[in-house]
Design a protein around this motif. Structure first.
Motif, PDB file in Angstrom:
ATOM      1  N   ASP A   5     -34.385 -64.187  22.602  1.00 31.61           N
ATOM      2  CA  ASP A   5     -34.225 -65.487  23.259  1.00 31.61           C
ATOM      3  C   ASP A   5     -35.366 -66.409  22.847  1.00 31.61           C
ATOM      4  N   ASP A  30     -35.939 -69.449  23.973  1.00 31.22           N
ATOM      5  CA  ASP A  30     -36.307 -70.423  25.003  1.00 31.22           C
ATOM      6  C   ASP A  30     -37.607 -69.982  25.672  1.00 31.22           C
ATOM      7  N   LEU A  31     -38.693 -70.674  25.360  1.00 32.73           N
ATOM      8  CA  LEU A  31     -39.994 -70.333  25.933  1.00 32.73           C
ATOM      9  C   LEU A  31     -40.304 -71.125  27.198  1.00 32.73           C
ATOM     10  N   SER A  50     -37.435 -62.194  25.256  1.00 30.15           N
ATOM     11  CA  SER A  50     -38.038 -63.427  24.758  1.00 30.15           C
ATOM     12  C   SER A  50     -38.735 -63.201  23.417  1.00 30.15           C
TER      13      SER A  50
END
Length: 713
Positions: A317, A319-320, A584
């Motif tokens: 993923d 998206d931080l 992540s």
């Protein structure tokens, strides 16, 4: 008058520096932008555009990188023995620019017709153009690599050692700035969509911008041509060293069976043809090159940042929270950390180690660098194990998977026959995918209460199906072939709709229309980016309903059931077919940190050590040797990845970590027995011996009886 003479001799100056170096620095920035920008998206281009699997994409990527580090030898030979540095840079830069342009053209999907999956029908044309472009780029970037920095150093006169040193610092900054900016920018360009007939990720733009920058690099370099100092080619020292080594081996083998006095070193067998100084210098170089033998294993791991680690990021993923990053942008972590860590290590870490009275010699630093790179791959393996837990389990050969969605108002029971799992599914609910032996799936019995329906099953192996059920006046069944054989590799989400309304409807999500969907039928999967999308349904009775979708992540697949459509809302039921990426990309930072720490103490120290242990005239030989370790490292990746046949990626990471750890131990033993030397002192001793030899010869003449003839003097 004197200033004018200097200006004519050394060219125009700015603050005491040759103005020509400005063109060289800009040239290097643009060229590094071009190379690293193209390379950043290369493995995803292989995988997502050419549709190669992970192993083939990795193999071709590392073959290209290896070629880029083999061709500098060719560039050095051309420059030193034939064309000179200036003409070599011009000639190979033209080849380089053509290669980048061909890569941009090869990635234009609209060059050919397309099949329904967006794969070019004439894929051979794209592959042929891509391989041609990469070969030209490899010869271009590799050929000019040993020439540009040396050509910049040639612009300074012998009294400008300080300015020359600052130029190399500025040159190194240009390299890292070009690498960093391009690695951030080109993945963003790649993620855009473009194309006339078929929307695709915009590889033509991602490759086109580096091609333009390479053309700019060439133009800038040519513009400064009238200011450059252009040294004539004087012969290649690498060629002389090779000849000396070759003659020594040949001469030793020639006299192997004869009674000749033993010589202190095998290179001394070259003394019949080559002078003592060249032989002594070659000995010094070979001592260092011998230590290079284990070093390619480090680069085998290091350069996988652009291949295996980038492919790993595609299943994570991006998206931080504060920003969204692309998988190929994770490579920027390395240059960012380099910029931060190099001064920290030099100004803080090394002085602290020295204060602790630890003799942290260069070879010990290199050993630690290899150890840290090994730990980085252990960290990568741990991350991969967690990723594997989130990946879908697709059917293997001889297996089939079925998911049941009950659109009816009562509980549905499904019997898949003897020896198979039987399930009960509540109204408007769904099961997970169930795996069956394909040969045992002959028929099924669907029951709503006391109302059974038996139907044959016709399924093939290695396929996923969705069985939708509904009870109205009769039992309705529909077995859908999902067509999902792998998780989305480009982070796109696969979305399809099922119409559970009484009439036909037209569905639009975002800017994409699914067309008219009849009752109790499903659409095909279409691709969407992450985020919230607007869903609009037009029904036959002129009712239009709108709603916002859930927020999609990366790499998911959903079946969305349209259950209700009023003037105000849509009733939606989401069935998750493939889980979105949940690990992540931030979890890759530890492995990038470890391998960057390894690079700082390995690469920087290695170059410094090599230069300190070789005579001044042999620096280029060691530079070529150092570049060859990078090339051989990439070849090792091809060999290990091809021979290991490991099905689990985490196991391959562990294998590379173990190999580097073993090599690290071997290198530590080699380093323990290495004796540091001062080449300048050795050469000074050679000069002293030569001087004594001349004086002794003079004494012999003076002590001879009788007059000394003019010829003798």
């Amino acid at each position: 008058m004197e200033d004018n003479q200097k200006k004519r001799k050394y060219g125009p100056r700015c603050f005491g520096y040759p103005l020509s170096i400005l063109f060289i620095v800009i040239n290097e920035f643009c060229e590094r932008f071009s190379y690293y920008g193209m390379r950043a998206v290369l493995v995803l281009y292989f995988k997502l555009f050419l549709h190669w699997d992970d192993n083939l994409s990795t193999s071709i990527y590392h073959t290209f990188v290896a070629l880029c580090y083999l061709t500098p030898i060719l560039g050095a030979l051309i420059a030193d023995s034939w064309l000179g540095k200036f003409k070599t840079i011009i000639s190979l830069s033209i080849i380089y620019t053509i290669g980048q342009a061909i890569m941009a053209i090869s990635s234009i999907n609209d060059l050919t017709d397309h099949n329904r999956d967006g794969i070019p029908d004439n894929i051979a044309l794209h592959i042929g153009l891509s391989m041609t472009g990469l070969i030209l780029i490899a010869f271009g970037t590799g050929g000019i690599k040993p020439c540009v920095s040396a050509f910049g150093g040639d612009q300074f006169d012998e009294t400008q050692e300080t300015q020359r040193s600052r130029f190399f610092s500025l040159f190194y900054l240009a390299v890292n700035a070009g690498s960093l900016i391009s690695t951030i920018l080109t993945p963003i360009l790649r993620a855009e969509q473009c194309g006339i007939h078929t929307k695709q990720q915009c590889y033509p733009l991602a490759f086109g911008v580096p091609a333009v920058l390479m053309a700019v690099s060439l133009i800038v370099f040519i513009l400064g041509s009238h200011m450059y100092k252009k040294a004539r080619p004087e012969g290649n020292i690498m060629f002389q060293v090779s000849q000396c080594i070759g003659f020594a081996i040949k001469n030793r083998l020639k006299h192997r069976s004869k009674q000749f006095p033993k010589r202190e070193h095998w290179l001394d067998w070259a003394s019949e043809k080559y002078d003592k100084r060249l032989i002594a210098q070659t000995k010094m170089v070979l001592r260092v090159l011998f230590l290079y033998i284990p070093l390619p294993m480090f680069w085998a791991l290091f350069d996988q940042q652009g291949s295996r680690w980038t492919l790993q990021a595609t299943t994570m993923d991006g998206d931080l929270g504060f920003m969204k990053i692309q998988p190929d942008q994770m490579q920027t972590v390395n240059p960012i950390l380099i910029v931060v860590m190099v001064p920290v290590v030099d100004a803080v870490v090394y002085p602290l180690i020295k204060k602790c009275h630890i003799n942290f010699t260069p070879l010990r630093r290199i050993t630690v660098g290899m150890f840290l790179a090994s730990l980085a791959f252990v960290a990568a393996a741990l991350v991969q194990i967690q990723i594997d837990k989130t990946l879908p389990n697709f059917p293997k050969e001889g297996q089939s998977q079925i998911k049941v969605i009950n659109l009816g108002t009562d509980v549905a029971k499904v019997d898949f026959g003897p020896g198979n799992e039987n399930v009960s599914v509540a109204s408007l609910m769904a099961t997970n995918y169930m795996t069956f032996d394909t040969t045992n799936l002959k028929e099924m019995t669907v029951s709503y209460g006391n109302q059974p329906l038996t139907q044959p099953l016709n399924v093939s192996g290695k396929e996923r199906h969705t069985l939708i059920l509904k009870n109205t006046a009769t039992i309705q069944t529909e077995l859908l072939l999902d067509g999902l054989t792998s998780k989305s590799e480009d982070g796109q989400n696969k979305i399809r709709f099922i119409n559970n309304l009484a009439s036909a409807i037209n569905i639009t999500m975002g800017d994409t229309t699914f067309g008219t969907v009849m009752n109790f039928t499903a659409t095909k999967y279409l691709s969407f980016t992450r985020g919230i999308k607007k869903i609009v349904v037009f029904s036959d009775n002129s009712v239009t309903c709108k709603n916002q979708s859930i927020s999609f992540g990366d790499g998911s697949a959903y079946t969305i059931v349209i259950q209700e459509c009023t003037n105000t809302t849509i009733g939606l039921k989401y069935v998750e077919d493939i889980q979105p990426n949940t690990i992540s990309m931030a979890w890759q930072i530890p492995q990038y940190f470890l391998i960057t720490c390894g690079e700082v103490v390995f690469s920087v120290t290695g170059l410094s050590f090599s230069y300190s242990q070789a005579p001044a005239t042999m620096k280029s030989v060691l530079q070529a040797g150092w570049l060859l370790t990078v090339a051989f490292g990439n070849i090792i990746v091809l060999i290990v990845a091809g021979a290991s046949k490991l099905s689990d990626q985490w196991a391959e990471y562990v294998l590379f970590a173990a190999l580097l750890m073993a090599v690290c131990i071997i290198f530590a033993i080699m380093a323990y027995f290495y004796t540091y030397m001062d080449p300048a002192e050795t050469e000074a001793q050679l000069d002293e011996d030569e001087k004594k030899k001349i004086e002794n010869k003079k004494d012999i003449y003076e002590n001879r009886t009788g007059p000394v003839s003019q010829t003798e003097m």
